[in-house]
Write a protein that holds these residues in place. Structure first.
Motif, short mmCIF file in Angstrom:
data_model
loop_
_atom_site.label_atom_id
_atom_site.label_comp_id
_atom_site.label_asym_id
_atom_site.label_seq_id
_atom_site.Cartn_x
_atom_site.Cartn_y
_atom_site.Cartn_z
N ALA A 33 -8.89 32.24 -35.41
CA ALA A 33 -9.93 31.25 -35.62
C ALA A 33 -11.11 31.45 -34.67
O ALA A 33 -12.06 30.72 -34.72
N PHE A 34 -11.03 32.41 -33.78
CA PHE A 34 -12.19 32.74 -32.96
C PHE A 34 -12.15 34.23 -32.71
O PHE A 34 -11.16 34.90 -32.98
N ALA A 35 -13.23 34.77 -32.21
CA ALA A 35 -13.29 36.21 -31.96
C ALA A 35 -12.98 36.47 -30.51
O ALA A 35 -13.86 36.36 -29.64
N PRO A 36 -11.74 36.82 -30.16
CA PRO A 36 -11.38 37.06 -28.77
C PRO A 36 -11.94 38.39 -28.29
O PRO A 36 -12.28 39.26 -29.09
N ASP A 103 -11.18 28.07 -26.38
CA ASP A 103 -12.02 28.96 -27.18
C ASP A 103 -13.27 29.36 -26.39
O ASP A 103 -13.43 29.02 -25.22
N ASP A 104 -14.16 30.11 -27.05
CA ASP A 104 -15.34 30.65 -26.36
C ASP A 104 -16.30 29.56 -25.90
O ASP A 104 -17.13 29.80 -25.03
N ALA A 105 -16.19 28.37 -26.48
CA ALA A 105 -17.05 27.26 -26.07
C ALA A 105 -16.36 26.36 -25.06
O ALA A 105 -16.81 25.25 -24.81
N ALA A 106 -15.21 26.80 -24.53
CA ALA A 106 -14.45 26.07 -23.51
C ALA A 106 -13.77 24.83 -24.07
O ALA A 106 -13.36 23.96 -23.30
N ALA A 107 -13.66 24.72 -25.39
CA ALA A 107 -12.93 23.62 -25.99
C ALA A 107 -11.46 23.99 -26.12
O ALA A 107 -11.13 25.14 -26.42
N LEU A 108 -10.58 23.02 -25.91
CA LEU A 108 -9.15 23.26 -26.05
C LEU A 108 -8.74 23.03 -27.50
O LEU A 108 -9.11 22.03 -28.11
N ARG A 109 -7.95 23.96 -28.05
CA ARG A 109 -7.55 23.89 -29.44
C ARG A 109 -6.03 24.01 -29.55
O ARG A 109 -5.37 24.61 -28.71
N ALA A 110 -5.52 23.44 -30.65
CA ALA A 110 -4.09 23.50 -30.91
C ALA A 110 -3.69 24.92 -31.30
O ALA A 110 -4.50 25.72 -31.77
#
Length: 339
Positions: A33-36, A103-110
């Motif tokens: 769900a994100f580009a690591p 994630d890249d925006a520093a938000a915590l995700r499940a």
């Protein structure tokens, strides 16, 4: 806050999304769900290397492992806890350790938001030791500081169960944390019971003999024969959230839930319904005397400091539900003198 040892409760960015999809029971894989960042050229730290011949490797599984390894190396994994609540008295009877990633925006995700429909306990197999160590250390801290006796549950995939030294490594983690085995619960997929005598069931029996409790997550009586419940030492069945989601309106869901509750009573196995998000679901489960419930209706996952503050601030060995949101937790922590 990242670590349980910090003094105060720090409000982390809210977890994105409305659903707390901690686990999916499919092995299909979708794009992250994100580009690591691209995996580093260096090997992963030894503590997180996969044991040889643990499970069949596929390009998709290798890609997932690379993403998780890089998240670990970058310090972007967190462990949060969600209470499991007794319907008999409204108190916290246990907690489940859940993976969060930044994630890249520093938000915590499940966890379920990382690989989409392809997320399973095996997707995060490279992080299992990290989660076990963090959960055991936090659990020991709670016991030392406020005397709470509730168990902590950690999700374990088929990959780990097939590793020949898995139980020995878990026991070393417990020893390092100075935590009795009885305070740890391993939550495994239903399909871990599918083949009696398999490496998976052998590992579960070994863990049970050493005093570790076994829970079956996402139970729908589909992947495992019911006779396996009499052959493998299971302490808890967790009703699959898809069944809970359809309560109380769906006739089929009610029938299956009632049947699983009856099985639990007959076999003396505790049943926990996960994914309880609406009052009508909670009311139905309470009327049917489902022993434990878990979900956002009662409490969202929280970090170790927030959970510790809540338990310490109660002043007693029980915590009444419903629990509080983040702002209320921070106020509660200040009142308890832990910020």
């Amino acid at each position: 806050a990242e670590a349980a040892g910090t003094a105060g409760v720090v409000a982390e960015p809210a977890v994105a999304g409305d659903a707390d999809s901690e686990r999916c029971d499919t092995d299909a894989t979708t794009a992250p769900a994100f580009a690591p960042p691209a995996p580093a050229a260096t090997d992963a730290p030894p503590a997180f290397e996969a044991a040889p011949a643990a499970a069949a490797r596929t390009p998709a599984r290798d890609a997932q492992a690379a993403v998780v390894r890089r998240l670990l190396e970058d310090g972007r994994l967190r462990v949060h806890y969600q209470p499991q609540v007794s319907t008999a008295n409204g108190t916290i009877a246990g907690v489940e350790a859940l993976v969060r990633w930044q994630d890249d925006a520093a938000a915590l995700r499940a966890a379920g938001e990382l690989f989409g429909d392809g997320t399973s306990a095996d997707s995060f197999s490279g992080a299992t030791e990290f989660v076990l160590r963090r959960a055991c250390a936090d659990r020991r801290a709670w016991m030392r500081q406020i005397g709470r006796t509730l168990p902590v549950s950690v999700n374990v995939g088929i990959t780990e169960l097939r590793e020949p030294d898995f139980v020995a490594r878990v026991l070393r983690i417990l020893e390092d944390a100075d935590l009795p085995p009885a305070y740890l619960e391993l939550e495994v997929p239903e399909r871990a019971l599918a083949v009696p005598g398999s490496p998976e069931t052998d590992a579960l029996e070994q863990a049970y003999r050493r005093g570790i409790a076994i829970a079956i997550g996402g139970f729908v009586a589909a992947d495992a024969p019911l006779r396996a419940l009499t052959q493998v030492p299971v302490a808890k069945l967790k009703l699959h959230r898809s069944l809970v989601a359809d309560l109380p309106d769906d006739t089929h869901a009610r029938m299956v839930v009632d049947a699983v509750l009856a099985i639990g009573r007959t076999l003396n196995v505790t049943v926990c319904a996960e994914g309880v998000e609406r009052p009508a679901q909670a009311a139905y489960l309470e009327r049917r005397q489902c022993p434990l419930v878990q979900g956002w209706h009662y409490a969202r996952p929280m970090d170790a400091d927030q959970l510790f503050a809540l338990m310490k601030g109660s002043g007693v060995d029980t915590v009444r539900l419903p629990l509080m949101d983040v702002e209320e937790l921070e106020a509660h922590a200040r009142a308890a003198g832990v910020v």
